[in-house]
Design a protein around this motif. Structure first.
Motif, short mmCIF file in Angstrom:
data_model
loop_
_atom_site.label_atom_id
_atom_site.label_comp_id
_atom_site.label_asym_id
_atom_site.label_seq_id
_atom_site.Cartn_x
_atom_site.Cartn_y
_atom_site.Cartn_z
N LYS A 506 0.84 -1.21 0.00
CA LYS A 506 0.00 0.00 0.00
C LYS A 506 0.87 1.25 0.00
O LYS A 506 0.48 2.28 -0.55
CB LYS A 506 -0.92 0.02 1.23
CG LYS A 506 -1.96 -1.09 1.24
CD LYS A 506 -3.02 -0.84 0.18
CE LYS A 506 -4.14 -1.88 0.28
NZ LYS A 506 -5.18 -1.65 -0.75
N GLU A 507 2.05 1.15 0.69
CA GLU A 507 2.99 2.26 0.75
C GLU A 507 4.40 1.71 0.57
O GLU A 507 4.72 0.63 1.07
CB GLU A 507 2.89 3.02 2.07
CG GLU A 507 1.56 3.73 2.27
CD GLU A 507 1.53 4.53 3.56
OE1 GLU A 507 2.55 4.49 4.28
OE2 GLU A 507 0.51 5.17 3.82
N TYR A 508 5.23 2.49 -0.09
CA TYR A 508 6.62 2.09 -0.29
C TYR A 508 7.59 2.94 0.50
O TYR A 508 8.80 2.92 0.25
CB TYR A 508 6.96 2.16 -1.78
CG TYR A 508 6.45 0.96 -2.56
CD1 TYR A 508 7.27 -0.14 -2.78
CD2 TYR A 508 5.15 0.93 -3.03
CE1 TYR A 508 6.80 -1.25 -3.47
CE2 TYR A 508 4.68 -0.16 -3.73
CZ TYR A 508 5.50 -1.27 -3.96
OH TYR A 508 5.04 -2.36 -4.65
N GLY A 509 7.08 3.69 1.51
CA GLY A 509 7.93 4.41 2.44
C GLY A 509 8.55 5.65 1.84
O GLY A 509 8.10 6.19 0.82
N THR A 510 9.64 6.11 2.53
CA THR A 510 10.35 7.33 2.13
C THR A 510 11.72 6.97 1.61
O THR A 510 12.44 6.16 2.21
CB THR A 510 10.48 8.30 3.32
OG1 THR A 510 9.16 8.63 3.80
CG2 THR A 510 11.20 9.57 2.91
N HIS A 511 12.08 7.59 0.49
CA HIS A 511 13.38 7.35 -0.14
C HIS A 511 14.07 8.69 -0.34
O HIS A 511 13.44 9.67 -0.74
CB HIS A 511 13.21 6.65 -1.48
CG HIS A 511 12.55 5.30 -1.38
ND1 HIS A 511 13.24 4.11 -1.37
CD2 HIS A 511 11.24 4.96 -1.26
CE1 HIS A 511 12.40 3.11 -1.26
NE2 HIS A 511 11.16 3.61 -1.19
N SER A 512 15.39 8.73 -0.05
CA SER A 512 16.16 9.96 -0.19
C SER A 512 17.07 9.87 -1.40
O SER A 512 17.59 8.79 -1.73
CB SER A 512 17.00 10.21 1.07
OG SER A 512 16.17 10.36 2.21
N VAL A 513 17.30 11.05 -2.00
CA VAL A 513 18.16 11.11 -3.17
C VAL A 513 18.78 12.51 -3.23
O VAL A 513 18.12 13.50 -2.93
CB VAL A 513 17.36 10.81 -4.45
CG1 VAL A 513 16.24 11.80 -4.66
CG2 VAL A 513 18.28 10.79 -5.67
#
Length: 874
Positions: A506-513
């Motif tokens: 449902k959610e793939y979380g938080t990703h930083s770039v």
């Protein structure tokens, strides 16, 4: 003049004729004139006596006399009337040459003789005459229209140079004339007779006996055979239609004579005056025509069934040439097998069974030649049409069709393609279709139907379920009425889109770039699955970012093998523009969902992309700038202002590189670029600078901008003479060439205008080209002269000044140089210099004379001494 009784009678008749002529209004005044040389026209065959012309003499004449070619038909009256006593006849180049003179009372000639020529004028008084009393000819039946086969000719004794002898031919009558239509025509000018279109169609010859190659005409054996062929009762030919009997019957009853028994007789008329004139003369003749049987006639199109059983060669037809000695030959037009042959007597055979599917029609070209190969007849074409029989089985194409699970009953699924090589449009190629079997038979045995006439396959029952049956195999019977073929068709059941994609998370979380990550960098992988049939548009998943990326910096690529979606950077990221992306991603099928099924939250997922801020270098508004500046711009003027920003908002300053001439200065804080010295386009046309923006703190990153400054020319230079002095020899007074240069560019440079400020009595100037002119000395001076000529030179924009040009006018050496150089320059001598040079010259001359005198005296003394010694010795 003594008038004899005949003359008296002629004169009396002449007066009577004159009275009649006057009564009928004939203008006799036009027939009078002084005695002299004349040429007169006289119509032939005119009624007599006929007045020709009345001569009058200026002398006192009592009578007139005529002599010459009178032929006893031409006389003259005592009062000068020349008249005819008998009519004259026209003949080619025939004229009457007469001599006429006037006599006195005692018979002496008082006037003349004069030459008078009478020209006899032709009148239309001769009928056309045909060359023959009757003409005879023959023509073959079936001959082409318009081709002449006979010619009639006629002549007219009148003058051929007039319409009197111009003939036209026409057909007056045709006997017999069935249907009132002429079978023959005639060329009105040449007399050529030909068959008309109607004649070519209807003319037929009487029956006659035909002979083949080797048969001798009239031979008893041949005639006996002909009689047996035609006249024995077994043939059942009526006698009136029997050609042999008809020929014998005609020979027995009378001798065949074309003049007595023609097939057609024509009455042909020849008419003069070009035909059609009301007073034209004409004659007619008879033309007898026999119609000769034409044996060289095409038998027409021949039809033969394909694969015909029987003995070969098989007889087809016979052709006959009109010449019984003809040799026959068959020629084919196509480069294919040619199963035909022809015998010496013109019988055509087919040598083997024909196949319509190989060739539907043959064109046979029949030639009739003599033994040397010369054609005796025009080539004849015979068409052989091959008739179709039902000898081919139906053939089916590979058939694969698709049907959806929810396909409505009665919808067309496809058409079974079957072919028959027999002739199209006949019963031999008409096909009928029947469904024999269906595999499997679930859920019903008769799920499909086929149209018996056109092979259209339709759905007959519902409840198609791909999960139970993915495809059906149908077997059909296809027949042409004689042959039957079994054909198969595959029906694939296509899954309908009744399932939606479902995300694994449902959610793939938080990703930083980092914000400076390269375009194409993968951020994360997502996946949704679909329960529909794999490999179809119903189960294929597409991913769409529907929220959180308002600048469209991100995109998703689908792996077709795994169904995963790769979220990647599509365009450069900018932390200052957007630092957080709260993405909503929807999964969708390319095929529409069936009615009643809708996408829900299971087909949506969420992910957050957070950018990490990175110290970035300053950014110029533009990377390259082109500036145009006039070269005479005021010192201190701002040329341009460099504008740059730091993404993190740090303070930036500016510096400059590339000012080789030290003409410019750059304000480090504002970025203003000014001039600090005068610019000169003639020194350099373009200045290329690099302006650098740099941070004053942190990493002190830099950015560069290229600035090209184009110096625009202004008219700040005037044309200048390359030489300012010269000399002119009075011997030839060759003009001097003046040349000027200007450092400015177009339009401030050449062409130049040369002139003398005020009108000069001694000089004038004449242009040569855009940069040169000639200075011309108009007259020779009485003595050598030094002159200064004011030359005004202007450029193309009209800017210029007056410049001095020094001219030395002098006598010249043989080499063309003045004895004395032009004065008023640094190389000119003053009075003291001149006196010094003269004193030195005179001193040198005196010293030279002293040396010479000394040496002469010394030589004299030596001679004296030598002489004395000689005397002493003596």
């Amino acid at each position: 003049m003594v008038l004899f009784p005949g003359t008296m009678r002629g004169a009396h008749l002449l007066h009577l004729t004159l009275l009649v002529s006057i009564a009928h209004g004939i203008g006799l005044e036009d027939k009078k004139g002084p005695l002299g040389n004349l040429v007169l026209d006289v119509p032939e065959a005119t009624p007599v006596p006929f007045p020709i012309y009345q001569f009058t003499s200026t002398e006192e004449a009592e009578t007139y006399h005529v002599s010459g070619e009178t032929e006893g038909k031409i006389s003259i009256s005592s009062d000068g009337w020349l008249f005819l006593e008998q009519p004259l006849e026209w003949s080619h180049d025939k004229n009457h040459h007469l001599d006429i003179e006037a006599w006195s009372a005692d018979g002496e000639t008082v006037d003349g003789p004069y030459s008078v020529v009478l020209q006899v004028v032709d009148v239309n008084n001769n009928h056309p005459v045909f060359s023959e009393s009757q003409y005879s000819g023959h023509v073959r039946e079936h001959s082409p229209a318009g081709v002449p086969f006979l010619q009639v000719s006629a002549t007219d004794a009148d003058d051929p140079n007039t319409l009197n002898a111009q003939l036209r031919f026409s057909i007056v009558n045709q006997i017999p004339n069935p249907g009132n239509g002429f079978y023959f025509g005639i060329d009105p000018d040449s007399g050529d007779i030909f068959i008309t279109e109607e004649g070519a169609e209807f003319l037929r010859a009487r029956p006659s006996v035909t002979y083949s190659r080797g048969e001798v005409r009239g031979s008893p054996d041949v005639l006996k055979k002909k009689f047996e062929d035609y006249c024995i009762p077994r043939n059942n030919i009526p006698l009136e239609n029997n050609p042999f009997y008809t020929c014998i019957e005609r020979a027995e009853r009378r001798e065949v004579n074309l003049l007595q028994d023609p097939d057609y007789a024509l009455v042909v008329r020849a008419e003069d005056l070009g035909g059609g004139a009301p007073n034209a003369l004409s004659s007619t003749t008879r033309v007898n025509i026999a119609i000769v049987q034409n044996l060289w006639v095409s038998p027409g199109s021949i039809t033969i069934r394909e694969n015909l059983e029987g003995e070969y060669p098989m007889y087809l037809t016979t052709v006959h040439a009109n010449d019984p000695t003809a040799l026959y030959k068959l020629v084919q037009k196509e480069r294919l097998s040619f199963p035909f042959t022809i015998s010496v007597d013109g019988k055509i055979y087919v040598t083997a069974p024909l196949d319509r599917e190989e060739k539907e029609m043959y064109t046979l070209v029949v030639l009739a030649e003599d033994e040397q190969g010369v054609e005796l007849e025009k080539p004849m074409e015979i068409h052989v049409q091959v008739d179709d029989v039902n000898d081919n089985r139906p053939v089916c194409d590979e058939a694969v069709f698709e049907v959806q699970e929810n396909e409505p009953i009665g919808n067309q699924i496809g058409v079974l393609r079957a072919y028959d090589s027999d002739k199209e449009g006949t019963l031999n190629s008409f096909l009928g279709y029947t469904l024999l079997r269906q595999k499997p038979t679930k859920p019903f045995d008769r799920m499909f139907t086929i149209d018996q006439a056109n092979g259209e396959i339709k759905l007959a029952n519902k409840n198609l379920q791909r999960k139970e049956v993915s495809q059906y195999e149908l077997t059909f019977n296809v027949t042409d009425g004689v042959y039957t073929t079994e054909c198969k068709a595959i029906i694939k059941v296509i899954d309908i889109n009744n399932e939606i994609p479902v995300f694994e998370k449902k959610e793939y979380g938080t990703h930083s770039v980092p914000e400076l990550a390269e375009v194409g960098t993968t951020l994360l992988t997502i996946k949704a699955t679909d329960a529909d049939d794999p490999g179809t548009g119903s189960s294929r998943v597409e991913y769409h970012i529907t929220a959180g990326d308002q600048h469209n910096l991100l995109a998703i690529e689908v792996d077709e093998n795994t169904g995963e979606g790769r979220v990647y950077i599509a365009r450069p990221l900018d932390y200052e523009l957007q630092s957080i992306f709260s993405l909503q991603i929807d999964a969708r099928n390319p095929e529409p969902l069936i009615e009643g099924v809708e996408y829900n939250e299971n087909a949506t997922t969420f992910v957050v992309i957070q950018l990490l801020d990175v110290d970035e270098p300053p950014v110029f508004e533009v990377e390259t700038l082109n500036v145009n500046v006039p070269e005479n711009i005021t010192v201190g003027t701002v040329i341009m202002t460099a504008e740059a920003k730091d993404p993190e908002g740090k303070t930036i300053k500016f510096k400059m590189e590339g000012d080789e001439h030290n003409w410019l200065e750059l304000d480090a804080d504002s970025g203003e670029l000014k001039t600090k010295a005068a610019l000169d386009r003639e020194t350099v046309e373009q200045i290329s600078l690099i302006i650098i923006a740099y941070e004053t703190e942190g990493d002190k990153q830099e950015a560069e901008m290229l600035v090209d400054i184009q110096l625009l020319d202004v008219n700040d230079n005037h044309p200048k003479l390359q030489k300012t002095q010269g000399f002119i020899c009075v011997q030839d007074m060759t003009p001097l060439t003046l040349t000027a240069v200007d450092k400015d560019a177009d339009p401030y440079g050449e062409p130049f205008t040369f002139s003398i400020n005020r009108k000069s009595p001694n000089f004038e100037i004449k242009p040569i080209d855009g940069t040169s002119a000639q200075l011309i000395l108009k007259k020779k001076p009485s003595s050598d002269l030094n002159a200064t000529v004011p030359i005004n030179i202007k450029d193309n924009a009209g800017m210029g000044i007056t410049q001095k040009f020094d001219v030395r006018i002098c006598n010249c050496t043989k080499l063309g140089y003045c004895y004395i150089e032009p004065g008023a320059h640094s190389w000119k001598l003053g009075m003291s210099g001149t006196i010094g040079i003269l004193a030195g010259t005179f001193g040198f001359i005196i010293l030279f004379l002293i040396i010479v005198i000394y040496r002469i005296k010394k030589k004299d003394q030596q001679r004296s001494a030598t002489s004395g010694e000689a005397k002493a010795m003596l």
